[in-house]
Each structure stands twice: as structure tokens, then as C-alpha cells.
Design an enzyme around this catalytic site. Structure first.
Site, mmCIF file in Angstrom:
data_model
loop_
_atom_site.group_PDB
_atom_site.id
_atom_site.type_symbol
_atom_site.label_atom_id
_atom_site.label_comp_id
_atom_site.label_asym_id
_atom_site.label_seq_id
_atom_site.Cartn_x
_atom_site.Cartn_y
_atom_site.Cartn_z
ATOM 1 N N THR A 74 13.508 135.837 -52.270
ATOM 2 C CA THR A 74 14.219 135.961 -53.545
ATOM 3 C C THR A 74 13.205 136.050 -54.691
ATOM 4 O O THR A 74 13.280 136.943 -55.538
ATOM 5 C CB THR A 74 15.158 134.759 -53.767
ATOM 6 O OG1 THR A 74 16.127 134.734 -52.716
ATOM 7 C CG2 THR A 74 15.863 134.842 -55.111
ATOM 8 N N GLN A 181 14.024 140.615 -43.406
ATOM 9 C CA GLN A 181 14.670 140.587 -42.087
ATOM 10 C C GLN A 181 13.858 141.312 -41.014
ATOM 11 O O GLN A 181 14.286 141.373 -39.860
ATOM 12 C CB GLN A 181 16.062 141.241 -42.168
ATOM 13 C CG GLN A 181 17.068 140.488 -42.992
ATOM 14 C CD GLN A 181 17.578 139.234 -42.300
ATOM 15 O OE1 GLN A 181 17.377 139.029 -41.102
ATOM 16 N NE2 GLN A 181 18.234 138.364 -43.051
ATOM 17 N N ALA A 202 9.342 133.265 -44.839
ATOM 18 C CA ALA A 202 9.002 132.594 -43.577
ATOM 19 C C ALA A 202 10.225 132.204 -42.768
ATOM 20 O O ALA A 202 10.215 132.282 -41.542
ATOM 21 C CB ALA A 202 8.160 131.340 -43.866
ATOM 22 N N HIS A 203 11.329 131.797 -43.441
ATOM 23 C CA HIS A 203 12.392 131.099 -42.709
ATOM 24 C C HIS A 203 13.318 131.990 -41.899
ATOM 25 O O HIS A 203 14.203 131.496 -41.207
ATOM 26 C CB HIS A 203 13.197 130.200 -43.648
ATOM 27 C CG HIS A 203 14.178 130.892 -44.541
ATOM 28 N ND1 HIS A 203 15.512 130.988 -44.228
ATOM 29 C CD2 HIS A 203 14.031 131.504 -45.729
ATOM 30 C CE1 HIS A 203 16.139 131.626 -45.205
ATOM 31 N NE2 HIS A 203 15.267 131.957 -46.125
ATOM 32 N N THR A 241 0.752 125.163 -58.144
ATOM 33 C CA THR A 241 -0.033 124.590 -57.050
ATOM 34 C C THR A 241 0.496 125.083 -55.716
ATOM 35 O O THR A 241 1.702 125.049 -55.465
ATOM 36 C CB THR A 241 0.036 123.047 -57.105
ATOM 37 O OG1 THR A 241 -0.474 122.624 -58.368
ATOM 38 C CG2 THR A 241 -0.768 122.420 -55.984
ATOM 39 N N CYS A 326 40.687 138.086 -46.697
ATOM 40 C CA CYS A 326 41.476 137.138 -47.463
ATOM 41 C C CYS A 326 40.702 135.872 -47.801
ATOM 42 O O CYS A 326 41.239 134.935 -48.357
ATOM 43 C CB CYS A 326 42.757 136.778 -46.726
ATOM 44 S SG CYS A 326 42.459 135.980 -45.147
HETATM 45 C C1 PLP Z 1 17.162 136.055 -46.743
HETATM 46 C C2 PLP Z 1 16.887 137.282 -47.502
HETATM 47 C C3 PLP Z 1 16.394 137.230 -48.799
HETATM 48 C C4 PLP Z 1 16.150 135.925 -49.513
HETATM 49 O O1 PLP Z 1 15.061 135.265 -48.959
HETATM 50 P P1 PLP Z 1 14.763 133.738 -49.330
HETATM 51 O O2 PLP Z 1 13.420 133.508 -48.738
HETATM 52 O O3 PLP Z 1 15.840 132.941 -48.678
HETATM 53 O O4 PLP Z 1 14.769 133.619 -50.804
HETATM 54 C C5 PLP Z 1 16.125 138.410 -49.444
HETATM 55 N N1 PLP Z 1 16.335 139.589 -48.847
HETATM 56 C C6 PLP Z 1 16.831 139.679 -47.606
HETATM 57 C C7 PLP Z 1 17.039 141.011 -46.994
HETATM 58 C C8 PLP Z 1 17.133 138.535 -46.894
HETATM 59 O O5 PLP Z 1 17.640 138.634 -45.669
#
Ligand code: PLP
Length: 384
Positions: A74, A181, A202-203, A241, A326
Site C-alpha cells: 500500500t 501478488q 512480504a506478507h 528508522t 447482497c
Molecule cells: C495485498 C495487496 C496490496 C497491499 O499490500 P499491503 O502490504 O497489505 O499494504 C496491494 N496490491 C495488491 C495487488 C495486493 O494484493
């Protein structure tokens, strides 16, 4: 087997145990500030940060010095798009993106519109892919930046970044790619790709939440305006930091992803196809997005079944991402952009398998979904 079965690996992935192991010492004994240049505590942290930067760069075949740490995709999208649009403002104020982008791109674009920029939001084709000729036709003399994601987070389609980037190069337009992704699932070679800015996180790749990176090409150099001021860390592009433990986690996660990719992608595809083959013959089950030009772990289906509008809200034993016509969230903006009647009228679910799913889980989850659909069709279903 633990329920709900986790099949939402595009929302986030569990931390790989090896990543956790690598992170822990950086929360305890190695607590130094990587910016402390006067003692060993700082030097130790700085070395770990640079080693992780190398690991992240290697997965996308970039130079280590092109990687800027952020808090996630983000922030990377915000920094790339606002940063590049503002830095290039003297040359023009027209930007291009696609209607199926992540909200972190779309909302950033909307904010820029409020600041006086003009944005073209291109519609994808029915299969979710961008029409290259439509893209070319949208470019104007005052276009400074285009932003197109590599892999769509909802339907998993893979855009032809090389071709789109080549058009951008021809026309002197900067090209940003959200690759959140894609890492670990699609080979990315930034030494070859005509991409100027790329967002990473990373997540979604078995690393920790709250850490990401922005690739900012240095040759030829891409100018972006800093969005987070204060101390001039990270080439002056992102102050604050550095979160050493998170950075070590991302580096480790990306290193593992690079090592596993060749074997893991076919495994993910096998699990995904196993799920699809178990449900594809069910009347009213429709696949959204191109099946071929798509990442290995994603399935996105619409359930076009009469009088079953709340079906997706009853799927409590499988953790999937769902949108219902819905539900309060309403229909997904991605499916809406595809323009498919079934997708917009009915319920849709995204099933994304991951590193830690088993064949047993897939078989159980597919049978569970089939049963719920049968129950609903027979009028035997009560909303949860
Ligand atoms: C998850 C995602 C984000 C946001 O990433 P974060 O690290 O959660 O802020 C942005 N773009 C795409 C395509 C995502 O799948």
C-alpha cells in the site's frame, strides 16, 4: 484437520517457520538502529538490512541499490504513484491505470485527481487482461505515468507487463507495476523488463505483515518525490528508522521463495486444479478470469444458483474471500469491470491455495462446497 480450512492465501499467508526463526534475534539481542554509524550495534543491524535488501533484489533480478524499504505494498503504491506523478508534473498531469487495480492504486489515483491530475481508468477485456491497443490509444502527449498490476489479487490473471512496458518506453511514459501478488509465483526479471517502479510486500509470500519495498530504477534514473520526510533514509525517498526484524523477515521469505519457486508453483497448480476439477461440473459454477494466463494458486468462481443469494455467507468451515450481490461490501469492483452477468449478479468466491495446504484439505473443502451448493439448491440451507 483444522477448520476452517485456510484457503485465502492471497489475503495473507502464514509466516514460514524459517522466517520467524530468522527474525527473532533482531527483536532481542540485535536491537541496534541501522542508522547508528558510530558503534557495532548499528553496524550489525545495517549489515542485516543490506543482506536482506540483496535477497529481495535477487528475487526480482534487480540491483540491491534499487530497493527502498516501505511498510508494505500500500505504501509502495502511494510512494510510486504520488511520487512519480508529482515529480513529473512539469511535463504533464495525465495518468493511466486499469479499473481492476488494487484499491491502494485506485484510491491513490483518485486523490491525485483531487490535486488536479487527470486519470484514465481503462476497462479490461472479459478475461481480465488489458487490451494493448486500448492501452496504446489511451496514451497522450501529457501522460507521465502508467500503473498496471502484474497479478490481479482477485482473479489471479497475469498482465503482459513486458508488452505494456515496451509501449511506455516508446512513448517516454514511466511505468509502475504492483507486484504484491506475484512474488514467488511468477518469475520477475527487472534487468529485462521495461519497468521503472515495482511494489512488493512480504506478507503475501510467507513473510511478516507491515514490511514491503519499492523498486526504484536508478539507470535510467526515475525521479520520485519523497512522501515520508524526516532524516533522509533510503536514498532520501522514505524516512524512518528501519524495522530490522521485519526487513530480515522479508529478505528470508523472498530468499526461500526464490529457492522453492520451481517446485512450489507446480504443487500449487496441482492443488488448485484438484479443487477446480472437484467442482467444475456443478451446474451454475463459473470461472472468472482467464484460466491460462493466471497464477497457479488462484481460483475465482461465481455461483449462479437461483435463490441462493446468501450461499457464500454460510461457508463457515472454509476460509475463503467472498463477495455477494447482497452483502454489505457489494459486488467486487474487479468482477464488475469484467462485465460478466453471472459474476455481477451472483455470489463469488476466491479460493487461493498456499505452501501449507494439503491434498486432504483440498478434497475436504471441495466436498464441503459441493454439499453446501446441493443443500442450497434443495432449499435445505439456512444462512449462518
Ligand atoms: C495485498 C495487496 C496490496 C497491499 O499490500 P499491503 O502490504 O497489505 O499494504 C496491494 N496490491 C495488491 C495487488 C495486493 O494484493
Amino acid at each position: 484437520m483444522k477448520t476452517p480450512v485456510y484457503l485465502d492465501n492471497s489475503a495473507t499467508t502464514p509466516l514460514d517457520p524459517r522466517v520467524l526463526e530468522a527474525m527473532l534475534p533482531w527483536l532481542t539481542e540485535h536491537f541496534g538502529n541501522a542508522a547508528s554509524s558510530t558503534h557495532a550495534y548499528g553496524h550489525t543491524a545495517a549489515r542485516a538490512v543490506e543482506a536482506a535488501r540483496e535477497d529481495v533484489a535477487r528475487l526480482v533480478n534487480a540491483d540491491r541499490r534499487d530497493i527502498v524499504w516501505t511498510s508494505g505494498a500500500t505504501e509502495s503504491n502511494n510512494l510510486a504513484i504520488k511520487g512519480a506523478a508529482l515529480a513529473a508534473q512539469a511535463r504533464g498531469n495525465h495518468l493511466i491505470t486499469v479499473q481492476t487495480e488494487h484499491k491502494a492504486v485506485l484510491d491513490t489515483m483518485q486523490w491525485l485527481e483531487q490535486q488536479g491530475f487527470t486519470v484514465t481508468y481503462l476497462a479490461p477485456q472479459k478475461n481480465g487482461l488489458l487490451d494493448l491497443e486500448a492501452f496504446r490509444a489511451a496514451l497522450r502527449p501529457d501522460t507521465t505515468l502508467a500503473s498496471v498490476m502484474l497479478v490481479n489479487n482477485e482473479i489471479g490473471v497475469i498482465q503482459d507487463i513486458a508488452a505494456i512496458g515496451a509501449i511506455c518506453r516508446e512513448r517516454g511514459v514511466l511505468f509502475h507495476v504492483d507486484a504484491a501478488q506475484a512474488t514467488g509465483k511468477v518469475a520477475i526479471d527487472l534487468a529485462q523488463l521495461p519497468v521503472d517502479l515495482m511494489s512488493l510486500t512480504a506478507h503475501k509470500t510467507y513473510g511478516p505483515k507491515g514490511i514491503g519495498a519499492l523498486y526504484v530504477r536508478r539507470a535510467p534514473q526515475v525521479r520520485i518525490e519523497c512522501q515520508m520526510h524526516g532524516g533522509g533514509h533510503e536514498r532520501g525517498l522514505r524516512s524512518g528508522t528501519l524495522a530490522t526484524h521485519q526487513i530480515v523477515g522479508m529478505g528470508t521469505a523472498f530468499r526461500i521463495a526464490g529457492e522453492l519457486m520451481a517446485t512450489e508453483v507446480p504443487q500449487l497448480r496441482e492443488l488448485r486444479d484438484r479443487f477446480w476439477n472437484a467442482i467444475r461440473d456443478v451446474p451454475g459454477v463459473l470461472l472468472n478470469g482467464d484460466l491460462e494466463q493466471r497464477i497457479a494458486n488462484n481460483l475465482n468462481i461465481s455461483l449462479d444458483i437461483p435463490n441462493c443469494d446468501s450461499l457464500v455467507t454460510t461457508l463457515t468451515d472454509i476460509a475463503v474471500s467472498s463477495t455477494s450481490a447482497c452483502s454489505t461490501g457489494g459486488v467486487s469492483h474487479v468482477l464488475q469491470a469484467l462485465g460478466s452477468d453471472a459474476a455481477t449478479a451472483g455470489n463469488s468466491i476466491r479460493i487461493t491455495v498456499g505452501r501449507f495446504n494439503t491434498a486432504e484439505e483440498i478434497d475436504w473443502a471441495a466436498a464441503y462446497l459441493r454439499q453446501k451448493i446441493d443443500d442450497c439448491r434443495a432449499g435445505r440451507l439456512r444462512a449462518a
